[in-house]
Scaffold this motif. Structure first.
Motif, PDB file in Angstrom:
ATOM      1  N   ARG A 349      -8.479  60.957 108.017  1.00 42.13           N
ATOM      2  CA  ARG A 349      -9.320  61.206 109.171  1.00 42.13           C
ATOM      3  C   ARG A 349     -10.201  60.022 109.505  1.00 42.13           C
ATOM      4  NH1 ARG A 349      -8.149  64.901 112.560  1.00 42.13           N
ATOM      5  NH2 ARG A 349     -10.372  65.224 113.059  1.00 42.13           N
ATOM      6  N   TYR A 384      -0.824  53.182 119.605  1.00 36.44           N
ATOM      7  CA  TYR A 384      -2.227  53.414 119.249  1.00 36.44           C
ATOM      8  C   TYR A 384      -3.122  52.995 120.409  1.00 36.44           C
ATOM      9  CZ  TYR A 384      -0.300  53.644 114.493  1.00 36.44           C
ATOM     10  OH  TYR A 384       0.427  53.965 113.388  1.00 36.44           O
ATOM     11  N   VAL A 387     -10.079  54.730 122.076  1.00 33.49           N
ATOM     12  CA  VAL A 387     -10.638  55.516 123.180  1.00 33.49           C
ATOM     13  C   VAL A 387     -12.149  55.372 123.297  1.00 33.49           C
ATOM     14  CG1 VAL A 387      -8.746  57.162 123.140  1.00 33.49           C
ATOM     15  CG2 VAL A 387     -10.737  57.574 121.696  1.00 33.49           C
ATOM     16  N   THR A 425     -12.951  55.146 117.813  1.00 39.82           N
ATOM     17  CA  THR A 425     -12.146  56.361 117.815  1.00 39.82           C
ATOM     18  C   THR A 425     -10.741  55.990 118.274  1.00 39.82           C
ATOM     19  OG1 THR A 425     -14.082  57.730 118.296  1.00 39.82           O
ATOM     20  CG2 THR A 425     -11.905  58.695 118.696  1.00 39.82           C
ATOM     21  N   VAL A 426      -9.751  56.334 117.444  1.00 38.14           N
ATOM     22  CA  VAL A 426      -8.367  55.903 117.666  1.00 38.14           C
ATOM     23  C   VAL A 426      -7.502  57.142 117.849  1.00 38.14           C
ATOM     24  CG1 VAL A 426      -6.401  54.682 116.694  1.00 38.14           C
ATOM     25  CG2 VAL A 426      -8.711  53.803 116.332  1.00 38.14           C
ATOM     26  N   VAL A 427      -6.575  57.070 118.836  1.00 40.98           N
ATOM     27  CA  VAL A 427      -5.612  58.129 119.098  1.00 40.98           C
ATOM     28  C   VAL A 427      -4.209  57.530 118.997  1.00 40.98           C
ATOM     29  CG1 VAL A 427      -4.761  59.791 120.785  1.00 40.98           C
ATOM     30  CG2 VAL A 427      -7.207  59.430 120.544  1.00 40.98           C
ATOM     31  N   SER A 429       0.067  58.216 119.564  1.00 46.02           N
ATOM     32  CA  SER A 429       1.089  59.007 120.251  1.00 46.02           C
ATOM     33  C   SER A 429       2.423  58.294 120.092  1.00 46.02           C
ATOM     34  CB  SER A 429       0.740  59.192 121.731  1.00 46.02           C
ATOM     35  OG  SER A 429       0.646  57.932 122.382  1.00 46.02           O
ATOM     36  N   SER A 440       0.136  68.535 120.913  1.00 45.54           N
ATOM     37  CA  SER A 440      -0.344  67.431 120.082  1.00 45.54           C
ATOM     38  C   SER A 440      -1.077  67.973 118.865  1.00 45.54           C
ATOM     39  CB  SER A 440      -1.271  66.518 120.881  1.00 45.54           C
ATOM     40  OG  SER A 440      -0.590  65.955 121.968  1.00 45.54           O
ATOM     41  N   SER A 444      -3.781  63.583 115.159  1.00 48.05           N
ATOM     42  CA  SER A 444      -3.423  62.386 115.926  1.00 48.05           C
ATOM     43  C   SER A 444      -4.640  61.552 116.284  1.00 48.05           C
ATOM     44  CB  SER A 444      -2.689  62.787 117.203  1.00 48.05           C
ATOM     45  OG  SER A 444      -1.489  63.465 116.893  1.00 48.05           O
ATOM     46  N   THR A 445      -5.842  61.983 115.917  1.00 41.57           N
ATOM     47  CA  THR A 445      -7.084  61.264 116.214  1.00 41.57           C
ATOM     48  C   THR A 445      -7.804  60.981 114.909  1.00 41.57           C
ATOM     49  OG1 THR A 445      -7.268  62.407 118.325  1.00 41.57           O
ATOM     50  CG2 THR A 445      -9.239  61.308 117.510  1.00 41.57           C
TER      51      THR A 445
END
Length: 871
Positions: A349, A384, A387, A425-427, A429, A440, A444-445
């Motif tokens: 996380r 990646y 955000v 903060t990274v997302v 997909s 989702s 994924s975050t």
């Protein structure tokens, strides 16, 4: 016989049975083949007759020729069935081994009338085809039918057959007994090679005359189920997407049967024998029995659980009858293709990392992700995004194409004094969108914490490069500016020092403590180190940190021009004609190293002293930079003149320069060009010098001429001078060349013993007269010559030579052997007179004075015979 419903719009219900004569129970059989006059009807292997489509009416009877074989009986039965509206009539039934039928030639039709008494006969029955099953075991030849003519009792008949299979290729399959008319088949037949034959039967009398019209015989080869279905490929590859709905098409398999496709022998049916693996259910797929199309029958295909299924497909002829049909199998490999039904999930996380300030292209940390979709596909490749937490764009995340990890990288320098830490903060997909209905994942975050490390940063010049403006020519020691740098490390107190890094002209120096710039020499705008009025110098600022850091700064000095350069004239040399002409002038150009406004327009003038300058010459300005010098007087003696000219620029105050132009005045031709003599004269040589040069040239030519004359006279004297020796003894023209080595070993095969001096010559001298040498060496003892005394008396030399000459002439063994010719034989019977009749002293009136004119070689001869009374 079987029952039949008359309404053909309903499914036809006709069954054939075989009843042997010795049994009341039907015998089991299967249909080998059939021939139908209507393609809408067919016969199944079990003997049932059916219509392929509903028929509203049956206008004409349908005739079947059916061939069957017993399951427990080796016999083959053949029957002809006529199907008519309202019932079935058994037309003919016979056994293969029974008596063959007789085929008669048709009777000639006759038409009668009431007048002539002729009557019309009934039309004969059409000759049915002859059916022969393929692959018969014989014995051969096997009788098929008997051909018979009604006239065989009245006359002797001879029968024959013609056509392909009889007398034409493939010949010899069928033959006929010419007397009895029995027709035979001589070998087993193969329907896959040839399905039918068309023959003609003939009947002639003993004289070969045609008795009956030929009849056509059609022989059909009844198909046997002797060929298995063959798949086009042993392994078929197909695919279907995971999660597909039931009924989704997967692939198609195809098998062909060489047997008759209109009969059950060639009708192939498909079925699935096995499925591997059997998850989630054993029957995930089904196959269309007629087309071979494989489709899904259940949901639950999941590539992450089962990526490939192996299906064994069986193809069976006889319409799939496993009891009678022949089968074959093939393998179908069904690959389950991936869809993006698994979102990527970050393994933790929170990620963390640290990076030094002011560093770029440095990986801070790697973000690990897990995705169960097919690796290295758009459904698996991770994308990646940051955000939040990086508004200035200091970081980016690149995907490792091999591991699919996210590499968090610094792309813009980070200043520790501005930001000591970042919270991102990274997302994550996929490249491909998630499949329909897939949500989702919360994993994924993730968050990323980045710590910035402080490092010793170099001093920075606030303005770099720094531009200042000064007039050129400022004296040494002038302070120009203070070029100071700042240390960005605010939390650490450090001392900054300065040094000079680059000063091309060595004009400047810098105070190492405060960065004050002063001059060490005059600043010259016209220097080669100044580009576009700007002089550049580079300085270094460094601190005392650990490690030491340094920064550079560039100082640009824009030099303002002052009028410190006098103008100059070009060209420095010129030439004009001695007589004033319109085109005889000198164009002068003025140039100044200064810049505007300290250059043109220029002022040109001639000085007042010496007075001859203004008296002989005049100058006029053409434009701001150009002037023209020409003669004031009509004629000026050819020579070289130095003309002083004063030129002034437009500076404030103006600068003047006295320049001297060397002008050559020379005589000119009609074109206005200086002549050669005039050019020499104009070069500064006087008349005396020119005369002296000409005299030297004449003397040099005279010496060359005298030398040539002397050489000619010497040559003549040499030719007229008498020889020191007697001309008769002069051998200069008789020099022979002896440096030739010959052509090979044969030319060198000499008897060197002949060169030795013999001890005695008596045996040669005393030989009888007439002995001569021949061309071949005689096989006799070689002559022995007397040994020559080591110191012979001078008086004996002549005798010794003469003795040796006589010995050589009379010695047949003397070499060479192959080139000795006899010249003392002149032949006989010559018509020429003797030369002894010539007598040079017979007359004293001969004049030989002309010999004196023949040169020195004939001088002695002229002295002997010429001279008249002197002799």
């Amino acid at each position: 016989p079987a029952r039949c419903v008359t309404d053909l719009r309903t499914p036809l219900q006709v069954n054939l049975t075989v009843l042997l004569s010795n049994s009341i129970t039907p015998s089991p059989f299967y249909v080998l083949g059939f021939v139908s006059s209507d393609p809408n009807f067919s016969v199944r292997p079990d003997g049932s007759v059916y219509a392929k489509q509903e028929l509203a009416n049956l206008s004409e009877p349908v005739q079947f020729m059916v061939t069957a074989r017993g399951l427990h009986d080796p016999h083959i039965w053949e029957t002809t069935v006529k199907l008519a509206l309202g019932g079935i009539e058994e037309m003919l039934s016979r056994v293969w081994d029974s008596q063959p039928r007789v085929i008669k030639f048709p009777r000639k039709h006759q038409r009668s009338s009431s007048a002539n008494g002729l009557k019309r006969q009934k039309r004969d029955w059409v000759i049915p085809p002859i059916n022969v099953p393929e692959n018969s075991r014989g014995p051969f030849p096997h009788m098929l039918v008997r051909i018979r003519s009604d006239q065989d009792k009245a006359v002797g008949i001879r029968y024959s057959i013609t056509g392909a299979g009889a007398d034409q290729p493939p010949s010899g399959i069928y033959n006929i007994d010419p007397i009895s008319g029995n027709m035979f088949v001589t070998q087993p037949l193969d329907r896959e090679e040839r399905a039918s034959f068309h023959l003609r039967a003939h009947a002639v009398d003993m004289n070969g005359n045609q008795v009956e019209n030929p009849i056509d015989l059609y022989i059909y080869v009844i198909d046997m189920n002797d060929n298995r279905p063959e798949f086009q490929n042993q392994v078929y590859n197909g695919s279907v997407a995971e999660g597909s709905k039931p009924g989704s098409s997967v692939m198609q398999v195809t098998a062909t049967d060489s047997d008759d496709s209109t009969t059950a022998n060639g009708m192939v049916r498909y079925r699935i024998l096995s499925q591997t693996p059997n998850t989630p259910i054993p029957n995930m797929f089904t196959i269309n029995s007629e087309t071979g199309d494989i489709v899904t029958v259940a949901a639950g295909l999941d590539r992450e659980k089962v990526s490939q299924y192996t299906i064994i497909v069986q193809a069976t002829d006889m319409e799939g009858n496993l009891n009678f049909g022949l089968s074959n199998t093939a393998t179908a490999l069904i690959s389950i293709t991936d869809i993006n039904d698994n979102p990527p999930e970050l393994t933790v996380r929170t990620f963390s990392g640290e990076v030094p300030e002011n560093k770029v292209n440095v990986v801070v940390t790697n973000l690990t992700v897990m995705d169960r979709d097919q690796p290295h596909s758009p459904n698996w490749n991770a994308v990646y995004r940051i955000v939040s937490g990086d508004p200035s764009g200091h970081f980016t995340i690149r995907t490792n194409p091999i591991t699919n990890e996210g590499m968090l990288t610094v792309v813009k320098p980070v200043d520790f004094e501005m930001n000591r830490a970042f919270m991102l903060t990274v997302v994550v997909s996929n490249q491909a969108h998630l499949a329909s209905g897939i949500q989702s994942s919360l994993q994924s975050t993730a968050g990323v914490t980045i710590s910035i490390q402080d490092v010793n940063e170099p001093p920075i010049f606030p303005v770099n490069p720094k531009m200042i403006r000064f007039e050129e020519g400022v004296p040494a020691g002038t302070t120009l500016t203070v070029f100071a740098a700042q240390d960005p490390d605010h939390f650490i107190h450090q001392i900054v020092r300065y040094s000079k890094l680059s000063d091309p002209a060595n004009w400047l120096k810098i105070n190492k403590t405060n960065g004050q710039i002063t001059t060490m020499a005059l600043l010259d705008r016209e220097s080669m180190y100044v580009k576009n009025n700007v002089y550049e110098a580079t300085f270094l600022a460094y601190d005392n940190g650990s490690p030491q850091a340094s920064g550079t700064g560039t100082l640009q000095i824009y030099l303002i021009d002052v009028n410190d350069n006098a103008p100059v004239l070009i060209p420095r040399e010129a030439q004009v004609c001695e007589r004033a002409r319109p085109n005889s002038m000198v164009n002068i150009t003025a140039s100044d190293a200064d810049a505007d406004p300290n250059v043109g327009p220029f002022v040109f003038e001639l000085p007042s002293f010496p007075a001859s300058v203004r008296r002989n010459w005049t100058i006029s300005r053409l434009s701001g930079d150009y002037a023209q010098l020409r003669l004031r007087i009509p004629y000026l003696e050819a020579s070289v003149y130095e003309i002083p000219i004063i030129v002034s620029d437009s500076g404030n105050p103006p600068l003047s320069n006295r320049s001297v132009i060397r002008v050559k005045v020379c005589p000119c031709d009609s074109n206005g060009d200086c002549s050669a003599t005039g050019a020499v004269a104009a070069a500064g040589l006087g008349t005396g010098a020119i005369i002296a040069i000409l005299i030297c040239i004449i003397i040099l030519l005279s010496m060359v001429l005298l030398f040539v004359v002397w050489m000619k006279r010497r040559e003549k004297e040499r030719q007229a001078k008498p020889l020191l020796i007697d001309p008769e003894d002069d051998v200069r023209d008789n020099i022979l060349k002896y440096d030739e080595e010959g052509g090979g070993e044969e030319d060198q095969d000499y008897d060197l013993s002949q060169l030795q001096q013999p001890e005695s010559l008596d045996h040669i001298i005393n030989k009888p007269a007439g002995v001569r040498r021949v061309d071949e060496r005689p096989v006799i003892a070689e002559s022995q010559y007397p040994v020559r005394p080591s110191l012979p008396h001078p008086g004996d030399i002549g005798d010794f030579i003469n003795d040796g000459l006589r010995a050589a002439d009379n010695d047949p063994t003397a070499p060479p052997y192959d080139s000795l010719l006899v010249f003392d034989y002149e032949g006989s019977g010559s018509t020429a007179g003797s030369v002894s009749s010539l007598n040079s002293t017979s007359s004293g009136d001969q004049d030989y004075d002309y010999l004196n004119d023949w040169g020195p070689r004939f001088k002695k001869l002229a002295d002997l015979y010429g001279g008249g009374d002197d002799d």
